[in-house]
Design an enzyme around this catalytic site. Structure first.
Site, PDB file in Angstrom:
ATOM      1  N   HIS A  22       0.867  -1.182   0.000  1.00  0.00           N
ATOM      2  CA  HIS A  22       0.000   0.000   0.000  1.00  0.00           C
ATOM      3  C   HIS A  22       0.906   1.237   0.000  1.00  0.00           C
ATOM      4  O   HIS A  22       2.137   1.106  -0.006  1.00  0.00           O
ATOM      5  CB  HIS A  22      -0.997  -0.016   1.165  1.00  0.00           C
ATOM      6  N   HIS A  25       3.979   1.558   2.371  1.00  0.00           N
ATOM      7  CA  HIS A  25       5.220   0.882   1.962  1.00  0.00           C
ATOM      8  C   HIS A  25       5.892   1.673   0.828  1.00  0.00           C
ATOM      9  O   HIS A  25       7.110   1.847   0.794  1.00  0.00           O
ATOM     10  CB  HIS A  25       4.940  -0.535   1.443  1.00  0.00           C
ATOM     11  N   CYS A 131       2.824 -10.518  19.508  1.00  0.00           N
ATOM     12  CA  CYS A 131       1.966  -9.962  18.444  1.00  0.00           C
ATOM     13  C   CYS A 131       2.476 -10.503  17.113  1.00  0.00           C
ATOM     14  O   CYS A 131       3.620 -10.221  16.720  1.00  0.00           O
ATOM     15  CB  CYS A 131       2.013  -8.432  18.433  1.00  0.00           C
ATOM     16  N   CYS A 134       3.360  -7.706  14.533  1.00  0.00           N
ATOM     17  CA  CYS A 134       4.706  -7.125  14.711  1.00  0.00           C
ATOM     18  C   CYS A 134       5.772  -8.203  14.643  1.00  0.00           C
ATOM     19  O   CYS A 134       6.954  -7.877  14.518  1.00  0.00           O
ATOM     20  CB  CYS A 134       4.856  -6.468  16.082  1.00  0.00           C
ATOM     21  N   CYS A 156      -2.378  -5.345  20.746  1.00  0.00           N
ATOM     22  CA  CYS A 156      -1.132  -4.667  20.379  1.00  0.00           C
ATOM     23  C   CYS A 156      -1.437  -3.192  20.082  1.00  0.00           C
ATOM     24  O   CYS A 156      -2.393  -2.890  19.375  1.00  0.00           O
ATOM     25  CB  CYS A 156      -0.552  -5.339  19.128  1.00  0.00           C
ATOM     26  N   HIS A 159      -1.132  -2.750  16.047  1.00  0.00           N
ATOM     27  CA  HIS A 159      -2.059  -3.451  15.168  1.00  0.00           C
ATOM     28  C   HIS A 159      -3.501  -3.484  15.673  1.00  0.00           C
ATOM     29  O   HIS A 159      -4.416  -3.763  14.897  1.00  0.00           O
ATOM     30  CB  HIS A 159      -1.571  -4.883  14.903  1.00  0.00           C
ATOM     31  N   LYS A 311      -2.329   4.518  11.691  1.00  0.00           N
ATOM     32  CA  LYS A 311      -1.412   4.044  10.653  1.00  0.00           C
ATOM     33  C   LYS A 311      -2.201   3.330   9.567  1.00  0.00           C
ATOM     34  O   LYS A 311      -3.006   2.445   9.865  1.00  0.00           O
ATOM     35  CB  LYS A 311      -0.410   3.079  11.295  1.00  0.00           C
ATOM     36  N   LYS A 314      -3.448  -2.586   5.697  1.00  0.00           N
ATOM     37  CA  LYS A 314      -4.353  -3.470   4.980  1.00  0.00           C
ATOM     38  C   LYS A 314      -5.293  -4.185   5.946  1.00  0.00           C
ATOM     39  O   LYS A 314      -6.466  -4.363   5.664  1.00  0.00           O
ATOM     40  CB  LYS A 314      -3.551  -4.494   4.170  1.00  0.00           C
TER      41      LYS A 314
HETATM   42  N1  MSP Z   1       9.409  -7.047   7.430  1.00  0.00           N
HETATM   43  C1  MSP Z   1       9.533  -5.977   8.350  1.00  0.00           C
HETATM   44  C2  MSP Z   1      10.818  -5.197   8.116  1.00  0.00           C
HETATM   45  C3  MSP Z   1      12.070  -5.996   8.200  1.00  0.00           C
HETATM   46  S1  MSP Z   1      13.475  -5.040   7.837  1.00  0.00           S
HETATM   47  C4  MSP Z   1      14.785  -5.953   8.268  1.00  0.00           C
HETATM   48  C5  MSP Z   1       8.338  -5.043   8.199  1.00  0.00           C
HETATM   49  N2  MSP Z   1       7.691  -5.100   7.043  1.00  0.00           N
HETATM   50  S2  MSP Z   1       6.391  -4.243   6.702  1.00  0.00           S
HETATM   51  O1  MSP Z   1       6.029  -4.657   5.378  1.00  0.00           O
HETATM   52  O2  MSP Z   1       5.408  -4.389   7.705  1.00  0.00           O
HETATM   53  O3  MSP Z   1       6.801  -2.749   6.722  1.00  0.00           O
HETATM   54  C6  MSP Z   1       7.840  -2.289   5.931  1.00  0.00           C
HETATM   55  C7  MSP Z   1       7.966  -0.789   5.994  1.00  0.00           C
HETATM   56  O4  MSP Z   1       6.778  -0.153   5.546  1.00  0.00           O
HETATM   57  C8  MSP Z   1       8.249  -0.267   7.406  1.00  0.00           C
HETATM   58  O5  MSP Z   1       9.271   0.706   7.359  1.00  0.00           O
HETATM   59  C9  MSP Z   1       6.963   0.384   7.780  1.00  0.00           C
HETATM   60  O6  MSP Z   1       7.148   1.448   8.664  1.00  0.00           O
HETATM   61  C10 MSP Z   1       6.476   0.888   6.433  1.00  0.00           C
HETATM   62  N3  MSP Z   1       5.062   1.159   6.501  1.00  0.00           N
HETATM   63  C11 MSP Z   1       4.034   0.273   6.593  1.00  0.00           C
HETATM   64  N4  MSP Z   1       2.877   0.970   6.771  1.00  0.00           N
HETATM   65  C12 MSP Z   1       3.155   2.298   6.807  1.00  0.00           C
HETATM   66  C13 MSP Z   1       2.393   3.468   6.837  1.00  0.00           C
HETATM   67  N5  MSP Z   1       1.088   3.453   6.971  1.00  0.00           N
HETATM   68  N6  MSP Z   1       3.049   4.648   6.681  1.00  0.00           N
HETATM   69  C14 MSP Z   1       4.401   4.726   6.435  1.00  0.00           C
HETATM   70  N7  MSP Z   1       5.135   3.648   6.411  1.00  0.00           N
HETATM   71  C15 MSP Z   1       4.581   2.445   6.772  1.00  0.00           C
HETATM   72  O7  MSP Z   1       8.086  -4.263   9.104  1.00  0.00           O
END
Ligand code: MSP
Length: 535
Positions: A22, A25, A131, A134, A156, A159, A311, A314
């Site tokens: 989304h 990311h 969690c 997380c 959590c 989440h 935040k 999905k």
């Molecule tokens: N797999 C772990 C990271 C491991 S790194 C060694 C993870 N993955 S994640 O897919 O959940 O998130 C990846 C990145 O996307 C994180 O930096 C997270 O902060 C970012 N984001 C996910 N949702 C977000 C928002 N709503 N806003 C901004 N960034 C966010 O965590």
């Protein structure tokens, strides 16, 4: 900033493949892409790594509920979503690591064997709330009371889902013994955790006292087996953090790449969202200290994209796919909007209305219109060939001064990992040029024959504006490569100045680079105006 090797290694987190990307990311990826493109235009040796985090319970459960194996699920999501989104965002990464690749798994096993052999890993048991969202054991004190369907349960704080009580035999990493070394390191390297709010959070957390970390699970098998006890798989975060190192050790074909490691290790910047700051600023450096490896220069934690104050996610059904926005506005505008509208390091929100308003004001009317007006005037008054300028007046010199300052300020903002300030600095030139054209009124000057020829006032105005636009193409290429490329083509500079990607940002503000006689063409609009998208 690059180091003595003139190399610059930047990473995004590796993304969980339980779901498709989304815009939260995409935000991290776009920031990484803008920063690395900028550093490339500083003629640095850049390596930009991104990839996917495929082990752990979260991915395993999603695969199970879809009736496929975790590997099948991961393969599908990587092929259908995570690799294609890089193209959608126009991101130019150098490598893409998947934690299920053999190159990663074998290097991870070597790393943990070393820690095990030297006595940093021991067997124990753990009981506590976990969690799965997380992929982390939580402290009882940080949990919230559930409401609605989760009434009576502990949830959590990130989440909003109930945590699960786990009680397991597992292996521990003796992290607590690195507490003092970590605190000393933070002290000696104030640039290690940025921005300041993130640094303060981590300092406060570590000062409270570090516990040893449970680093294995034995109730499921979707992970990297421990080399000394194959009943256990490695904790997914321990596995995932190592990607930053393993990706430089071997290429996807499994060949050793010592030259990559030598050139790029340690990383200059790990970009992360604030939710995963502690993993990167506490666990990761402790792992590297235990291993005897150099630590990264900077962990930068950015904020969240919020929806309704929470935040975007999905699971909460608030995720917007990047293509939903890019199909309407294009990837350049997407990149511009998220990099400029939100102060990097703070939370921000997205709205269609704001995006449309910014698009029209800054891109269609601001930069785009400026470019098409200049090309139209060179076409109309000089048959499309850039004229020979005459004497510079104060007004022309002012534009050159604004350009030089924009370069210096933007460079400083990039060093401070502040993309929004870098774009603000560049935009001073867009605004100054628009004002300059309005005030100089070249269409009036053109009516006076004595001023309308080669070397006359009209020519000087148009050349000054063209030089300003040339500088803008170079400075905005890292943010909006498609529009910047069109502008570069329209200015006809490639033949003698070379490819846009190779233009150094440092000298972008120096005027006098365009040659008289160069063909200036009026191509399609950089950003066609949107007609009332809000209705
Ligand atoms: N797999 C772990 C990271 C491991 S790194 C060694 C993870 N993955 S994640 O897919 O959940 O998130 C990846 C990145 O996307 C994180 O930096 C997270 O902060 C970012 N984001 C996910 N949702 C977000 C928002 N709503 N806003 C901004 N960034 C966010 O965590």
């Amino acid at each position: 900033m690059a180091d003595a090797k003139n190399s610059f290694y930047l990473t995004t987190p590796i993304y969980y493949v339980n779901d498709a990307p989304h815009i939260g990311h995409a935000y991290t990826t776009v920031a990484a892409d803008m920063l690395t493109r900028w550093h490339r235009q500083r003629q640095e040796d850049v390596w930009f790594l991104t990839g996917t985090d495929e082990h752990g319970q979260k991915v395993m459960r999603t695969a199970e509920s879809n009736g496929v194996t975790p590997q099948q699920w991961a393969d599908k999501l990587v092929d259908d979503a995570w690799v294609p989104v890089l193209n959608t965002l126009n991101a130019k990464n150098d490598d893409f690591i998947r934690t299920t690749q053999p190159r990663h798994e074998s290097a991870v096993q070597e790393f943990i064997s070393k820690l095990h052999d030297q006595g940093d890993i021991y067997a124990g048991s753990y009981e506590g709330p976990y969690c799965v969202g997380c992929e982390e054991y939580k402290q009882a004190g940080e949990l919230l009371d559930g409401t609605g369907e989760h009434e009576g349960q502990k949830v959590c704080p990130i989440h909003g889902y109930p945590v699960e009580m786990l009680s397991e035999q597992n292996y521990f990493f003796a992290m607590s013994k690195y507490q003092d070394r970590l605190l000393a390191f933070y002290e000696e390297h104030p640039e290690f955790i940025q921005p300041a709010s993130a640094r303060n959070e981590v300092l406060g957390f570590v000062k409270q006292g570090l516990q040893d970390l449970s680093i294995s699970r034995n109730t499921f098998d979707w992970g990297i087996p421990l080399p000394w006890d194959s009943e256990h798989v490695l904790y997914v975060w321990f596995d995932a953090l190592l990607n930053y190192m393993t990706a430089l050790q071997k290429n996807v074909d499994g060949e050793d790449t010592p030259e990559l490691f030598e050139k790029y290790w340690p990383a200059n910047v790990h970009l992360v969202g604030k939710d995963i700051l502690r993993f990167h600023a506490v666990i990761w450096p402790a792992m590297l200290m235990a291993h005897g490896s150099a630590l990264p220069k900077t962990i930068f934690a950015h904020g969240w994209l919020l929806v309704g104050g929470e935040k975007m996610s999905k699971t909460k059904l608030t995720g917007i796919a990047p293509s939903q926005i890019i199909d309407v506005f294009g990837s350049d505008a997407f990149r511009y909007y998220f990099m400029r509208a939100i102060q990097f390091g703070q939370d921000g929100s997205f709205s269609w209305e704001d995006m449309a308003a910014q698009y029209n004001a800054a891109l269609a009317n601001g930069w785009g219109n400026l470019a098409s007006r200049l090309a139209a005037m060179v076409g109309k008054y000089f048959g499309g060939a850039l004229p020979q300028a005459g004497e510079f007046t104060e007004a022309d010199q002012h534009i050159a001064d604004v350009a030089a300052k924009a370069v210096a300020d933007a460079e400083a903002a990039i060093d401070a990992i502040s993309p929004n300030h870098a774009i603000d600095a560049v935009w001073t030139l867009v605004d100054a040029l628009n004002l300059y054209i309005t005030e100089q009124e070249p269409w009036k000057v053109a009516k006076d024959e004595s001023q309308a020829g080669q070397g006359g006032r009209l020519a000087t105005i148009l050349v000054t504006a063209a030089e300003g636009l040339r500088a803008l193409a170079v400075l905005l290429n890292p943010v909006m490569p498609i529009a910047a490329g069109k502008l570069w083509d329209s200015l006809g500079a490639e033949d003698y100045l070379g490819a846009l990607d190779a233009q150094p940002v440092a000298t972008a503000g120096e005027f006098g680079q365009l040659k008289p006689g160069t063909t200036v063409t009026k191509g399609e609009a950089l950003f066609p105006r949107l007609e009332d998208t809000t209705n």
